[in-house]
Design a protein around this motif. Sequence first.
Motif, PDB file in Angstrom:
ATOM      1  N   SER A 265      32.684  47.743  27.914  1.00 31.23           N
ATOM      2  CA  SER A 265      34.019  47.111  28.252  1.00 31.23           C
ATOM      3  C   SER A 265      33.086  46.201  28.774  1.00 31.23           C
ATOM      4  CB  SER A 265      34.311  48.006  28.481  1.00 31.23           C
ATOM      5  OG  SER A 265      34.485  48.799  29.784  1.00 31.23           O
ATOM      6  N   PRO A 266      33.944  45.008  29.025  1.00 32.02           N
ATOM      7  CA  PRO A 266      33.185  43.942  30.404  1.00 32.02           C
ATOM      8  C   PRO A 266      33.432  44.736  31.488  1.00 32.02           C
ATOM      9  CG  PRO A 266      35.826  43.316  28.741  1.00 32.02           C
ATOM     10  CD  PRO A 266      35.047  44.572  28.180  1.00 32.02           C
TER      11      PRO A 266
ATOM     12  N   GLY B 229      36.624  42.390  39.594  1.00 31.72           N
ATOM     13  CA  GLY B 229      36.535  42.722  40.872  1.00 31.72           C
ATOM     14  C   GLY B 229      35.909  43.804  41.361  1.00 31.72           C
ATOM     15  N   ASP B 230      34.871  44.042  40.265  1.00 30.29           N
ATOM     16  CA  ASP B 230      33.491  44.735  40.728  1.00 30.29           C
ATOM     17  C   ASP B 230      32.381  44.331  41.922  1.00 30.29           C
ATOM     18  OD1 ASP B 230      31.994  42.827  39.380  1.00 30.29           O
ATOM     19  OD2 ASP B 230      31.225  43.954  37.541  1.00 30.29           O
TER      20      ASP B 230
END
Length: 69
Positions: free
Chosen positions: A51-52, A56-57
Amino acid sequence: MSNTPRTVSCPACGKAVVWTTESRYRPFCSARCRQIDLGAWASEAYRVPSSPPDAGDGEEFPPPGTARG
């Protein structure tokens, strides 16, 4: 412990393959099936779903074509 060799299914065609040192192409049944599998890897037919990344990682990526500094 049993001395009966393990039998596995060829990943390409499903044919039974005895898992011994005499089974030259194990886990494949033949050179042809081994080549078919290698071709699938080379053409990127096998993929791991992903998944992309989350916005906010915490990791920021520069725009394509720019260098990181």
